[in-house]
Design a protein around this motif. Sequence first.
Motif, PDB file in Angstrom:
ATOM      1  N   LEU A 216       0.811  -1.222   0.000  1.00  0.00           N
ATOM      2  CA  LEU A 216       0.000   0.000   0.000  1.00  0.00           C
ATOM      3  C   LEU A 216       0.849   1.280   0.000  1.00  0.00           C
ATOM      4  O   LEU A 216       0.457   2.297  -0.582  1.00  0.00           O
ATOM      5  N   LEU A 217       2.030   1.246   0.620  1.00  0.00           N
ATOM      6  CA  LEU A 217       2.870   2.445   0.652  1.00  0.00           C
ATOM      7  C   LEU A 217       3.339   2.844  -0.748  1.00  0.00           C
ATOM      8  O   LEU A 217       3.584   4.012  -1.013  1.00  0.00           O
ATOM      9  N   ASP A 218       3.461   1.865  -1.650  1.00  0.00           N
ATOM     10  CA  ASP A 218       3.830   2.191  -3.037  1.00  0.00           C
ATOM     11  C   ASP A 218       2.690   2.913  -3.747  1.00  0.00           C
ATOM     12  O   ASP A 218       2.921   3.751  -4.617  1.00  0.00           O
ATOM     13  N   VAL A 219       1.449   2.579  -3.389  1.00  0.00           N
ATOM     14  CA  VAL A 219       0.284   3.272  -3.969  1.00  0.00           C
ATOM     15  C   VAL A 219       0.290   4.737  -3.535  1.00  0.00           C
ATOM     16  O   VAL A 219       0.085   5.646  -4.335  1.00  0.00           O
ATOM     17  N   PHE A 220       0.563   4.968  -2.254  1.00  0.00           N
ATOM     18  CA  PHE A 220       0.532   6.339  -1.733  1.00  0.00           C
ATOM     19  C   PHE A 220       1.742   7.154  -2.205  1.00  0.00           C
ATOM     20  O   PHE A 220       1.620   8.324  -2.533  1.00  0.00           O
ATOM     21  N   GLY A 221       2.930   6.536  -2.206  1.00  0.00           N
ATOM     22  CA  GLY A 221       4.137   7.292  -2.553  1.00  0.00           C
ATOM     23  C   GLY A 221       4.273   8.506  -1.666  1.00  0.00           C
ATOM     24  O   GLY A 221       4.586   9.603  -2.122  1.00  0.00           O
ATOM     25  N   GLY A 222       4.019   8.322  -0.381  1.00  0.00           N
ATOM     26  CA  GLY A 222       3.977   9.452   0.557  1.00  0.00           C
ATOM     27  C   GLY A 222       5.344   9.821   1.116  1.00  0.00           C
ATOM     28  O   GLY A 222       6.374   9.248   0.766  1.00  0.00           O
ATOM     29  N   ILE A 223       5.320  10.817   1.987  1.00  0.00           N
ATOM     30  CA  ILE A 223       6.538  11.343   2.611  1.00  0.00           C
ATOM     31  C   ILE A 223       6.356  11.313   4.121  1.00  0.00           C
ATOM     32  O   ILE A 223       5.327  11.750   4.640  1.00  0.00           O
ATOM     33  N   SER A 224       7.361  10.792   4.815  1.00  0.00           N
ATOM     34  CA  SER A 224       7.305  10.792   6.278  1.00  0.00           C
ATOM     35  C   SER A 224       7.891  12.109   6.787  1.00  0.00           C
ATOM     36  O   SER A 224       9.041  12.438   6.496  1.00  0.00           O
ATOM     37  N   PHE A 225       7.082  12.867   7.516  1.00  0.00           N
ATOM     38  CA  PHE A 225       7.525  14.160   8.046  1.00  0.00           C
ATOM     39  C   PHE A 225       7.996  14.011   9.493  1.00  0.00           C
ATOM     40  O   PHE A 225       7.443  13.214  10.252  1.00  0.00           O
ATOM     41  N   PHE A 226       9.004  14.807   9.857  1.00  0.00           N
ATOM     42  CA  PHE A 226       9.518  14.780  11.233  1.00  0.00           C
ATOM     43  C   PHE A 226       8.818  15.840  12.072  1.00  0.00           C
ATOM     44  O   PHE A 226       8.846  17.023  11.716  1.00  0.00           O
TER      45      PHE A 226
ATOM     46  N   LEU B 171      11.925  12.411  -5.498  1.00  0.00           N
ATOM     47  CA  LEU B 171      13.275  12.619  -4.965  1.00  0.00           C
ATOM     48  C   LEU B 171      13.387  11.996  -3.574  1.00  0.00           C
ATOM     49  O   LEU B 171      14.404  11.369  -3.239  1.00  0.00           O
ATOM     50  N   TYR B 172      12.341  12.140  -2.766  1.00  0.00           N
ATOM     51  CA  TYR B 172      12.323  11.554  -1.418  1.00  0.00           C
ATOM     52  C   TYR B 172      12.477  10.028  -1.504  1.00  0.00           C
ATOM     53  O   TYR B 172      13.214   9.424  -0.723  1.00  0.00           O
ATOM     54  N   LYS B 173      11.779   9.423  -2.467  1.00  0.00           N
ATOM     55  CA  LYS B 173      11.881   7.966  -2.629  1.00  0.00           C
ATOM     56  C   LYS B 173      13.306   7.574  -3.000  1.00  0.00           C
ATOM     57  O   LYS B 173      13.861   6.618  -2.450  1.00  0.00           O
TER      58      LYS B 173
ATOM     59  N   THR C 193      15.645   8.121   0.204  1.00  0.00           N
ATOM     60  CA  THR C 193      15.433   7.251   1.367  1.00  0.00           C
ATOM     61  C   THR C 193      15.567   5.763   1.056  1.00  0.00           C
ATOM     62  O   THR C 193      15.838   4.971   1.952  1.00  0.00           O
ATOM     63  N   THR C 194      15.373   5.368  -0.212  1.00  0.00           N
ATOM     64  CA  THR C 194      15.475   3.938  -0.524  1.00  0.00           C
ATOM     65  C   THR C 194      16.755   3.588  -1.265  1.00  0.00           C
ATOM     66  O   THR C 194      17.097   2.421  -1.379  1.00  0.00           O
ATOM     67  N   SER C 195      17.484   4.594  -1.758  1.00  0.00           N
ATOM     68  CA  SER C 195      18.684   4.298  -2.542  1.00  0.00           C
ATOM     69  C   SER C 195      19.923   5.019  -2.019  1.00  0.00           C
ATOM     70  O   SER C 195      20.873   4.386  -1.561  1.00  0.00           O
ATOM     71  N   LEU C 196      19.918   6.339  -2.048  1.00  0.00           N
ATOM     72  CA  LEU C 196      21.144   7.082  -1.707  1.00  0.00           C
ATOM     73  C   LEU C 196      21.501   6.982  -0.226  1.00  0.00           C
ATOM     74  O   LEU C 196      22.630   6.635   0.125  1.00  0.00           O
ATOM     75  N   PHE C 197      20.557   7.297   0.665  1.00  0.00           N
ATOM     76  CA  PHE C 197      20.867   7.283   2.098  1.00  0.00           C
ATOM     77  C   PHE C 197      21.301   5.912   2.606  1.00  0.00           C
ATOM     78  O   PHE C 197      22.282   5.817   3.353  1.00  0.00           O
ATOM     79  N   PRO C 198      20.589   4.818   2.231  1.00  0.00           N
ATOM     80  CA  PRO C 198      21.045   3.500   2.713  1.00  0.00           C
ATOM     81  C   PRO C 198      22.484   3.176   2.300  1.00  0.00           C
ATOM     82  O   PRO C 198      23.196   2.504   3.032  1.00  0.00           O
ATOM     83  N   ARG C 199      22.902   3.685   1.128  1.00  0.00           N
ATOM     84  CA  ARG C 199      24.281   3.422   0.683  1.00  0.00           C
ATOM     85  C   ARG C 199      25.294   4.182   1.537  1.00  0.00           C
ATOM     86  O   ARG C 199      26.460   3.809   1.599  1.00  0.00           O
TER      87      ARG C 199
ATOM     88  N   LYS D 151      11.319  -0.024   5.475  1.00  0.00           N
ATOM     89  CA  LYS D 151      10.862  -0.029   4.075  1.00  0.00           C
ATOM     90  C   LYS D 151      11.950   0.611   3.233  1.00  0.00           C
ATOM     91  O   LYS D 151      12.204   1.804   3.320  1.00  0.00           O
ATOM     92  N   THR D 152      12.673  -0.209   2.456  1.00  0.00           N
ATOM     93  CA  THR D 152      13.664   0.315   1.519  1.00  0.00           C
ATOM     94  C   THR D 152      13.354  -0.290   0.159  1.00  0.00           C
ATOM     95  O   THR D 152      12.408  -1.053   0.012  1.00  0.00           O
ATOM     96  N   ALA D 153      14.212   0.028  -0.824  1.00  0.00           N
ATOM     97  CA  ALA D 153      13.960  -0.519  -2.167  1.00  0.00           C
ATOM     98  C   ALA D 153      14.059  -2.040  -2.171  1.00  0.00           C
ATOM     99  O   ALA D 153      13.393  -2.715  -2.936  1.00  0.00           O
ATOM    100  N   SER D 154      14.921  -2.602  -1.298  1.00  0.00           N
ATOM    101  CA  SER D 154      15.177  -4.041  -1.361  1.00  0.00           C
ATOM    102  C   SER D 154      14.401  -4.842  -0.333  1.00  0.00           C
ATOM    103  O   SER D 154      14.320  -6.054  -0.424  1.00  0.00           O
TER     104      SER D 154
END
Length: 468
Positions: free
Chosen positions: A180-190, A238-240, A243-249, A382-385
Amino acid sequence: MSTLAFRMQDKQYTPSLLSFFIYNPTFGPREGEEEKKILFYHPIDVEKNEKIRNVGLCEAIVQFTRTFCPTKPAKSLHTQKNRQFFFEPEDNFWIVMVVRNPMIEKPNKDGKPPTTEYQEEEILDTVYGAVVRQCYSMYKLFNGTFGRAMEAGGVELLIQKLEKFFYRYLQTLHLQSCDLLDVFGGISFFPLDKMTYLKIQSFVNRVEESLSLIKYTAFLYNDQLIWSGLEQDDMRILYKYLTTSLFPRHSEPELAGRDSPLRPEVTGNLLHYGRFLTGPTNFKDPEAKFRFPKIFVSTEDGYEELHLIVYKVRETSVELTRAFCEQLDSLVGPQLTLLASDICEQFTINRRIAGPEKEPQFKFIYFNHMNLAEKSTIHMRKTASVSLTSVHPDLMKILGDINCDFARVDEDEEIIVKAMTDYWVVGKKSDQRELYVILNQKNANLIEVNEEVKRLCATQFNNIFFLD
Protein backbone atom coordinates in the motif's frame (compact mmCIF):
# COMPACT_ATOMS: atom_id res chain seq x y z
CA MET A 1 15.82 -50.78 12.20
CA SER A 2 14.29 -47.26 12.39
CA THR A 3 12.74 -45.22 9.61
CA LEU A 4 12.57 -41.44 9.38
CA ALA A 5 9.48 -39.90 7.83
CA PHE A 6 9.80 -36.43 6.29
CA ARG A 7 6.67 -34.49 5.46
CA MET A 8 7.01 -33.12 1.98
CA GLN A 9 6.48 -29.37 2.17
CA ASP A 10 4.83 -27.02 -0.28
CA LYS A 11 7.14 -24.50 -1.95
CA GLN A 12 5.90 -20.92 -2.10
CA TYR A 13 7.06 -18.43 -4.75
CA THR A 14 6.50 -14.68 -4.43
CA PRO A 15 5.66 -12.37 -7.38
CA SER A 16 8.62 -11.82 -9.72
CA LEU A 17 9.42 -9.70 -12.77
CA LEU A 18 9.10 -11.71 -16.00
CA SER A 19 9.64 -8.87 -18.48
CA PHE A 20 9.67 -5.07 -18.78
CA PHE A 21 9.60 -3.27 -22.11
CA ILE A 22 9.00 0.14 -23.66
CA TYR A 23 7.70 0.61 -27.20
CA ASN A 24 6.23 3.21 -29.53
CA PRO A 25 3.78 1.81 -32.15
CA THR A 26 4.40 4.73 -34.54
CA PHE A 27 8.11 3.85 -35.01
CA GLY A 28 7.54 0.67 -37.05
CA PRO A 29 4.16 0.97 -38.74
CA ARG A 30 4.95 -1.19 -41.78
CA GLU A 31 5.30 -4.95 -41.99
CA GLY A 32 8.89 -6.08 -41.47
CA GLU A 33 9.70 -2.97 -39.37
CA GLU A 34 8.13 -4.22 -36.12
CA GLU A 35 11.49 -4.32 -34.30
CA LYS A 36 11.83 -0.54 -34.66
CA LYS A 37 8.92 -0.10 -32.23
CA ILE A 38 10.92 -1.65 -29.38
CA LEU A 39 12.95 0.95 -27.48
CA PHE A 40 13.90 -1.20 -24.48
CA TYR A 41 13.35 -4.85 -23.57
CA HIS A 42 14.24 -6.76 -20.40
CA PRO A 43 15.46 -9.48 -20.20
CA ILE A 44 17.97 -8.71 -22.93
CA ASP A 45 18.51 -12.32 -24.05
CA VAL A 46 14.93 -12.87 -25.31
CA GLU A 47 14.86 -13.93 -28.96
CA LYS A 48 13.93 -11.15 -31.41
CA ASN A 49 10.73 -12.75 -32.73
CA GLU A 50 9.44 -13.34 -29.20
CA LYS A 51 10.02 -9.65 -28.35
CA ILE A 52 8.10 -8.61 -31.49
CA ARG A 53 5.29 -11.07 -30.67
CA ASN A 54 4.95 -9.86 -27.04
CA VAL A 55 4.96 -6.17 -28.04
CA GLY A 56 2.44 -6.89 -30.83
CA LEU A 57 0.12 -8.65 -28.37
CA CYS A 58 0.21 -5.66 -25.99
CA GLU A 59 -0.44 -3.29 -28.89
CA ALA A 60 -3.45 -5.36 -29.94
CA ILE A 61 -4.86 -5.45 -26.37
CA VAL A 62 -4.55 -1.67 -26.03
CA GLN A 63 -6.19 -1.07 -29.42
CA PHE A 64 -8.97 -3.57 -28.72
CA THR A 65 -9.87 -2.02 -25.33
CA ARG A 66 -9.88 1.45 -26.94
CA THR A 67 -12.89 0.43 -29.01
CA PHE A 68 -14.92 0.23 -25.77
CA CYS A 69 -13.47 3.34 -24.11
CA PRO A 70 -11.23 5.53 -26.32
CA THR A 71 -10.11 7.75 -23.44
CA LYS A 72 -9.27 4.90 -21.04
CA PRO A 73 -7.24 2.10 -22.64
CA ALA A 74 -6.32 -1.09 -20.77
CA LYS A 75 -4.27 -0.74 -17.60
CA SER A 76 -3.80 -4.44 -16.84
CA LEU A 77 -4.39 -7.92 -18.21
CA HIS A 78 -5.04 -10.87 -15.86
CA THR A 79 -4.01 -14.39 -16.90
CA GLN A 80 -3.56 -17.58 -14.90
CA LYS A 81 0.24 -17.37 -14.73
CA ASN A 82 0.95 -13.66 -14.85
CA ARG A 83 -0.35 -10.11 -14.74
CA GLN A 84 0.54 -7.47 -17.35
CA PHE A 85 0.50 -3.74 -16.59
CA PHE A 86 0.28 -1.05 -19.30
CA PHE A 87 1.13 2.64 -18.86
CA GLU A 88 1.29 5.43 -21.46
CA PRO A 89 3.37 8.20 -19.77
CA GLU A 90 3.74 10.26 -22.97
CA ASP A 91 1.84 10.17 -26.27
CA ASN A 92 2.42 6.82 -28.05
CA PHE A 93 5.15 5.74 -25.59
CA TRP A 94 4.05 2.59 -23.72
CA ILE A 95 5.67 0.95 -20.70
CA VAL A 96 4.69 -2.68 -20.05
CA MET A 97 5.58 -4.70 -16.95
CA VAL A 98 4.81 -8.44 -16.76
CA VAL A 99 4.73 -9.96 -13.27
CA ARG A 100 4.54 -13.68 -12.58
CA ASN A 101 1.72 -14.46 -10.15
CA PRO A 102 2.68 -15.92 -6.76
CA MET A 103 2.51 -19.71 -6.86
CA ILE A 104 2.64 -22.80 -4.68
CA GLU A 105 4.37 -25.98 -5.77
CA LYS A 106 2.82 -29.04 -4.14
CA PRO A 107 4.96 -32.18 -4.26
CA ASN A 108 3.34 -35.39 -5.53
CA LYS A 109 3.97 -38.91 -4.34
CA ASP A 110 5.43 -41.66 -6.52
CA GLY A 111 7.99 -39.33 -8.09
CA LYS A 112 5.51 -37.42 -10.23
CA PRO A 113 6.32 -33.77 -11.07
CA PRO A 114 4.99 -31.26 -8.50
CA THR A 115 1.59 -29.62 -9.03
CA THR A 116 1.73 -25.83 -9.49
CA GLU A 117 -1.08 -23.65 -8.19
CA TYR A 118 -1.04 -20.01 -9.32
CA GLN A 119 -2.55 -17.51 -6.88
CA GLU A 120 -4.19 -15.27 -9.43
CA GLU A 121 -5.96 -12.91 -7.01
CA GLU A 122 -3.01 -12.18 -4.70
CA ILE A 123 -1.60 -9.35 -6.86
CA LEU A 124 -3.25 -5.94 -6.59
CA ASP A 125 -3.48 -3.83 -9.76
CA THR A 126 -3.25 -0.60 -7.75
CA VAL A 127 0.07 -1.61 -6.13
CA TYR A 128 1.90 -2.78 -9.25
CA GLY A 129 0.35 -0.11 -11.45
CA ALA A 130 1.91 2.41 -9.03
CA VAL A 131 5.28 0.62 -9.36
CA VAL A 132 5.21 1.08 -13.18
CA ARG A 133 4.45 4.80 -12.75
CA GLN A 134 7.31 5.09 -10.24
CA CYS A 135 9.69 3.55 -12.80
CA TYR A 136 8.83 6.33 -15.27
CA SER A 137 8.96 9.08 -12.62
CA MET A 138 12.42 7.94 -11.50
CA TYR A 139 13.66 7.87 -15.11
CA LYS A 140 12.22 11.36 -15.70
CA LEU A 141 13.86 12.71 -12.52
CA PHE A 142 17.34 11.87 -13.84
CA ASN A 143 16.83 12.07 -17.62
CA GLY A 144 13.85 14.30 -18.39
CA THR A 145 11.02 13.11 -20.64
CA PHE A 146 11.26 10.60 -23.49
CA GLY A 147 10.36 13.51 -25.80
CA ARG A 148 13.35 15.51 -24.58
CA ALA A 149 15.76 12.71 -25.55
CA MET A 150 14.07 12.45 -28.97
CA GLU A 151 14.53 16.19 -29.56
CA ALA A 152 18.18 16.08 -28.48
CA GLY A 153 19.34 13.01 -30.41
CA GLY A 154 16.49 11.03 -31.92
CA VAL A 155 15.60 7.39 -31.29
CA GLU A 156 19.26 6.36 -30.87
CA LEU A 157 19.80 8.68 -27.91
CA LEU A 158 16.50 7.64 -26.29
CA ILE A 159 17.40 3.92 -26.58
CA GLN A 160 20.83 4.65 -25.10
CA LYS A 161 19.33 6.53 -22.12
CA LEU A 162 16.65 3.88 -21.50
CA GLU A 163 19.21 1.07 -21.52
CA LYS A 164 21.63 2.91 -19.25
CA PHE A 165 18.92 3.74 -16.70
CA PHE A 166 16.60 0.72 -16.68
CA TYR A 167 19.14 -2.11 -16.77
CA ARG A 168 20.43 -0.83 -13.44
CA TYR A 169 17.11 0.36 -11.99
CA LEU A 170 15.19 -2.87 -12.63
CA GLN A 171 17.69 -4.73 -10.45
CA THR A 172 16.48 -2.64 -7.50
CA LEU A 173 12.82 -3.62 -8.05
CA HIS A 174 11.79 -6.13 -5.37
CA LEU A 175 8.21 -6.86 -6.29
CA GLN A 176 7.60 -9.15 -3.32
CA SER A 177 8.03 -6.12 -1.03
CA CYS A 178 5.51 -3.85 -2.77
CA ASP A 179 2.37 -2.86 -0.85
CA LEU A 180 0.00 0.00 0.00
CA LEU A 181 2.87 2.45 0.65
CA ASP A 182 3.83 2.19 -3.04
CA VAL A 183 0.28 3.27 -3.97
CA PHE A 184 0.53 6.34 -1.73
CA GLY A 185 4.14 7.29 -2.55
CA GLY A 186 3.98 9.45 0.56
CA ILE A 187 6.54 11.34 2.61
CA SER A 188 7.31 10.79 6.28
CA PHE A 189 7.53 14.16 8.05
CA PHE A 190 9.52 14.78 11.23
CA PRO A 191 7.47 16.46 14.01
CA LEU A 192 9.34 19.46 15.43
CA ASP A 193 8.71 22.13 18.04
CA LYS A 194 8.23 25.66 16.66
CA MET A 195 11.59 27.05 17.83
CA THR A 196 13.69 24.32 16.20
CA TYR A 197 11.60 24.55 13.01
CA LEU A 198 12.21 28.32 12.85
CA LYS A 199 15.96 27.74 13.34
CA ILE A 200 15.92 25.39 10.34
CA GLN A 201 13.89 27.82 8.23
CA SER A 202 16.32 30.60 9.12
CA PHE A 203 19.29 28.34 8.30
CA VAL A 204 17.83 27.42 4.86
CA ASN A 205 17.14 31.11 4.06
CA ARG A 206 20.71 32.04 5.07
CA VAL A 207 22.24 29.33 2.87
CA GLU A 208 20.13 30.28 -0.16
CA GLU A 209 20.98 33.98 0.27
CA SER A 210 24.71 33.32 0.73
CA LEU A 211 25.01 30.88 -2.19
CA SER A 212 23.05 32.23 -5.12
CA LEU A 213 23.64 29.05 -7.16
CA ILE A 214 21.27 27.14 -4.90
CA LYS A 215 17.81 27.02 -6.47
CA TYR A 216 15.87 24.71 -4.12
CA THR A 217 16.58 23.20 -0.72
CA ALA A 218 15.19 20.22 1.15
CA PHE A 219 16.09 19.40 4.75
CA LEU A 220 15.77 15.86 6.14
CA TYR A 221 16.58 14.13 9.41
CA ASN A 222 16.67 10.34 9.84
CA ASP A 223 14.90 9.79 6.49
CA GLN A 224 12.12 12.18 7.52
CA LEU A 225 11.41 15.47 5.75
CA ILE A 226 11.40 18.73 7.71
CA TRP A 227 11.52 21.39 4.98
CA SER A 228 11.24 21.42 1.18
CA GLY A 229 11.17 24.20 -1.41
CA LEU A 230 10.44 21.79 -4.28
CA GLU A 231 7.12 21.11 -5.98
CA GLN A 232 5.22 18.26 -4.30
CA ASP A 233 5.53 15.71 -7.12
CA ASP A 234 9.26 16.40 -7.54
CA MET A 235 9.86 16.06 -3.80
CA ARG A 236 7.82 12.84 -3.71
CA ILE A 237 10.04 11.01 -6.23
CA LEU A 238 13.27 12.62 -4.97
CA TYR A 239 12.32 11.55 -1.42
CA LYS A 240 11.88 7.97 -2.63
CA TYR A 241 15.30 8.02 -4.31
CA LEU A 242 17.02 9.50 -1.25
CA THR A 243 15.43 7.25 1.37
CA THR A 244 15.47 3.94 -0.52
CA SER A 245 18.68 4.30 -2.54
CA LEU A 246 21.14 7.08 -1.71
CA PHE A 247 20.87 7.28 2.10
CA PRO A 248 21.05 3.50 2.71
CA ARG A 249 24.28 3.42 0.68
CA HIS A 250 25.80 6.09 2.92
CA SER A 251 24.17 5.15 6.21
CA GLU A 252 26.00 6.16 9.35
CA PRO A 253 24.88 6.87 12.93
CA GLU A 254 23.22 10.26 13.37
CA LEU A 255 24.75 12.69 15.82
CA ALA A 256 24.03 12.27 19.48
CA GLY A 257 22.41 15.01 21.58
CA ARG A 258 24.17 18.22 22.49
CA ASP A 259 25.48 16.88 25.82
CA SER A 260 26.76 13.57 24.44
CA PRO A 261 30.48 12.83 24.81
CA LEU A 262 30.40 11.60 21.18
CA ARG A 263 29.91 15.15 19.95
CA PRO A 264 33.09 17.24 20.00
CA GLU A 265 32.92 20.92 20.82
CA VAL A 266 32.55 23.16 17.80
CA THR A 267 35.52 25.43 18.21
CA GLY A 268 36.18 28.23 15.78
CA ASN A 269 34.00 27.67 12.75
CA LEU A 270 35.36 24.54 11.08
CA LEU A 271 34.92 21.39 13.21
CA HIS A 272 31.81 19.56 12.04
CA TYR A 273 30.41 16.27 10.73
CA GLY A 274 29.27 17.46 7.31
CA ARG A 275 30.11 15.68 4.07
CA PHE A 276 28.90 15.37 0.50
CA LEU A 277 26.90 12.27 -0.45
CA THR A 278 27.01 13.15 -4.16
CA GLY A 279 30.02 14.49 -6.03
CA PRO A 280 33.60 13.97 -4.79
CA THR A 281 34.12 11.94 -1.61
CA ASN A 282 36.96 14.26 -0.65
CA PHE A 283 36.78 17.63 -2.38
CA LYS A 284 40.13 18.67 -0.81
CA ASP A 285 41.81 16.06 -3.01
CA PRO A 286 43.48 17.99 -5.88
CA GLU A 287 42.46 15.21 -8.31
CA ALA A 288 38.78 15.30 -7.21
CA LYS A 289 36.19 15.43 -10.02
CA PHE A 290 33.35 17.87 -9.35
CA ARG A 291 30.55 15.99 -11.08
CA PHE A 292 27.09 15.92 -9.52
CA PRO A 293 24.08 13.98 -10.81
CA LYS A 294 21.64 16.00 -12.89
CA ILE A 295 17.94 16.03 -12.10
CA PHE A 296 14.93 17.53 -13.85
CA VAL A 297 12.30 19.40 -11.82
CA SER A 298 8.98 20.97 -12.82
CA THR A 299 8.53 24.63 -13.67
CA GLU A 300 5.43 26.57 -14.75
CA ASP A 301 6.23 26.13 -18.44
CA GLY A 302 7.96 22.73 -18.43
CA TYR A 303 11.00 21.63 -16.46
CA GLU A 304 14.53 22.75 -15.64
CA GLU A 305 17.80 20.85 -15.40
CA LEU A 306 19.67 21.16 -12.10
CA HIS A 307 22.50 19.46 -10.24
CA LEU A 308 21.75 17.39 -7.13
CA ILE A 309 24.12 18.10 -4.26
CA VAL A 310 23.33 16.08 -1.16
CA TYR A 311 24.90 17.50 1.94
CA LYS A 312 21.55 17.08 3.32
CA VAL A 313 19.75 17.87 0.07
CA ARG A 314 20.88 20.64 -2.22
CA GLU A 315 20.20 21.27 -5.88
CA THR A 316 21.78 23.91 -8.05
CA SER A 317 22.17 24.67 -11.74
CA VAL A 318 25.44 25.99 -13.30
CA GLU A 319 28.96 24.59 -13.14
CA LEU A 320 30.00 23.47 -9.67
CA THR A 321 33.57 24.24 -8.74
CA ARG A 322 35.93 23.40 -5.87
CA ALA A 323 35.49 26.95 -4.54
CA PHE A 324 31.70 26.52 -4.40
CA CYS A 325 31.97 23.17 -2.56
CA GLU A 326 34.44 24.61 -0.06
CA GLN A 327 32.15 27.59 0.51
CA LEU A 328 29.12 25.32 0.96
CA ASP A 329 31.03 23.03 3.33
CA SER A 330 32.31 25.85 5.56
CA LEU A 331 28.91 27.60 5.63
CA VAL A 332 26.65 24.58 6.04
CA GLY A 333 28.80 22.05 7.92
CA PRO A 334 29.17 23.67 11.38
CA GLN A 335 25.57 24.99 11.48
CA LEU A 336 24.18 21.66 10.30
CA THR A 337 26.11 19.87 13.05
CA LEU A 338 24.52 22.10 15.71
CA LEU A 339 21.05 21.76 14.17
CA ALA A 340 21.36 17.97 13.99
CA SER A 341 22.00 17.90 17.74
CA ASP A 342 18.98 20.14 18.41
CA ILE A 343 16.77 17.88 16.30
CA CYS A 344 18.17 14.77 17.97
CA GLU A 345 17.17 16.18 21.36
CA GLN A 346 13.65 16.73 19.99
CA PHE A 347 13.69 13.13 18.70
CA THR A 348 14.55 11.90 22.22
CA ILE A 349 11.74 14.02 23.72
CA ASN A 350 9.24 12.64 21.16
CA ARG A 351 10.17 9.08 22.09
CA ARG A 352 9.93 9.83 25.81
CA ILE A 353 6.42 11.30 25.33
CA ALA A 354 5.40 8.26 23.29
CA GLY A 355 6.22 6.05 26.30
CA PRO A 356 7.83 2.60 26.46
CA GLU A 357 7.86 0.56 23.27
CA LYS A 358 5.49 -2.27 24.08
CA GLU A 359 3.47 -4.17 21.50
CA PRO A 360 0.32 -2.04 20.95
CA GLN A 361 -3.11 -3.58 20.40
CA PHE A 362 -3.35 -1.79 17.07
CA LYS A 363 -1.12 -0.88 14.15
CA PHE A 364 -1.96 1.71 11.51
CA ILE A 365 -1.11 3.37 8.20
CA TYR A 366 -2.12 7.01 7.69
CA PHE A 367 -1.93 9.02 4.46
CA ASN A 368 -2.90 12.60 3.62
CA HIS A 369 -3.45 13.22 -0.12
CA MET A 370 -3.10 17.01 0.30
CA ASN A 371 0.48 17.19 1.64
CA LEU A 372 1.55 13.54 0.97
CA ALA A 373 2.16 13.00 4.70
CA GLU A 374 2.50 9.31 5.48
CA LYS A 375 2.90 7.44 8.76
CA SER A 376 3.07 3.68 9.35
CA THR A 377 3.50 1.64 12.52
CA ILE A 378 3.07 -1.52 10.41
CA HIS A 379 6.35 -1.13 8.53
CA MET A 380 9.42 -1.70 10.66
CA ARG A 381 11.62 -1.00 7.66
CA LYS A 382 10.86 -0.03 4.07
CA THR A 383 13.66 0.32 1.52
CA ALA A 384 13.96 -0.52 -2.17
CA SER A 385 15.18 -4.04 -1.36
CA VAL A 386 13.16 -4.97 1.69
CA SER A 387 9.82 -4.28 3.30
CA LEU A 388 9.68 -5.64 6.83
CA THR A 389 6.10 -5.52 7.99
CA SER A 390 4.93 -6.62 11.41
CA VAL A 391 1.67 -8.13 10.14
CA HIS A 392 0.76 -11.13 7.96
CA PRO A 393 0.68 -10.61 4.16
CA ASP A 394 -3.03 -11.59 4.15
CA LEU A 395 -3.78 -8.53 6.31
CA MET A 396 -1.74 -6.30 3.97
CA LYS A 397 -3.84 -7.65 1.09
CA ILE A 398 -7.05 -6.66 2.95
CA LEU A 399 -5.64 -3.12 3.40
CA GLY A 400 -5.01 -2.97 -0.35
CA ASP A 401 -8.54 -4.19 -1.11
CA ILE A 402 -10.05 -1.51 1.17
CA ASN A 403 -7.92 1.13 -0.58
CA CYS A 404 -9.27 -0.07 -3.97
CA ASP A 405 -12.83 0.37 -2.65
CA PHE A 406 -12.01 3.89 -1.44
CA ALA A 407 -10.58 4.81 -4.87
CA ARG A 408 -13.88 3.96 -6.58
CA VAL A 409 -15.90 6.66 -4.79
CA ASP A 410 -15.33 10.29 -3.85
CA GLU A 411 -17.46 10.25 -0.69
CA ASP A 412 -16.07 9.78 2.82
CA GLU A 413 -16.62 6.26 4.09
CA GLU A 414 -15.61 3.62 6.61
CA ILE A 415 -15.07 -0.12 6.09
CA ILE A 416 -14.65 -2.68 8.89
CA VAL A 417 -13.50 -6.24 8.12
CA LYS A 418 -13.26 -9.24 10.46
CA ALA A 419 -10.29 -11.29 9.19
CA MET A 420 -10.17 -15.08 9.38
CA THR A 421 -7.20 -14.81 11.78
CA ASP A 422 -9.29 -13.06 14.49
CA TYR A 423 -7.90 -9.65 13.53
CA TRP A 424 -10.13 -6.66 12.81
CA VAL A 425 -9.18 -4.35 9.93
CA VAL A 426 -10.66 -0.85 9.76
CA GLY A 427 -10.38 1.68 6.93
CA LYS A 428 -11.52 5.31 7.28
CA LYS A 429 -11.56 7.87 4.48
CA SER A 430 -12.33 11.48 5.32
CA ASP A 431 -11.51 14.79 3.64
CA GLN A 432 -8.57 13.58 1.50
CA ARG A 433 -7.16 11.56 4.40
CA GLU A 434 -7.05 7.79 4.78
CA LEU A 435 -6.46 5.72 7.92
CA TYR A 436 -6.07 1.94 8.03
CA VAL A 437 -6.03 0.20 11.41
CA ILE A 438 -5.31 -3.45 12.30
CA LEU A 439 -6.59 -4.53 15.73
CA ASN A 440 -5.66 -7.75 17.49
CA GLN A 441 -8.79 -8.24 19.61
CA LYS A 442 -10.38 -11.55 18.76
CA ASN A 443 -13.25 -11.35 21.27
CA ALA A 444 -14.20 -7.76 20.46
CA ASN A 445 -17.48 -6.87 18.77
CA LEU A 446 -18.17 -4.19 16.17
CA ILE A 447 -19.06 -1.51 18.73
CA GLU A 448 -15.86 -2.14 20.76
CA VAL A 449 -13.72 -2.04 17.62
CA ASN A 450 -15.33 1.28 16.62
CA GLU A 451 -14.62 2.72 20.09
CA GLU A 452 -10.99 1.56 19.93
CA VAL A 453 -10.50 3.31 16.56
CA LYS A 454 -12.06 6.49 17.97
CA ARG A 455 -9.56 6.38 20.85
CA LEU A 456 -6.71 5.95 18.37
CA CYS A 457 -7.92 8.98 16.37
CA ALA A 458 -8.09 11.03 19.57
CA THR A 459 -4.58 10.10 20.80
CA GLN A 460 -2.60 9.86 17.55
CA PHE A 461 -4.50 12.34 15.37
CA ASN A 462 -5.87 14.88 17.82
CA ASN A 463 -5.65 17.71 15.29
CA ILE A 464 -7.30 15.75 12.48
CA PHE A 465 -11.05 15.38 12.23
CA PHE A 466 -12.48 12.07 11.00
CA LEU A 467 -16.19 12.01 10.36
CA ASP A 468 -18.24 9.59 12.45
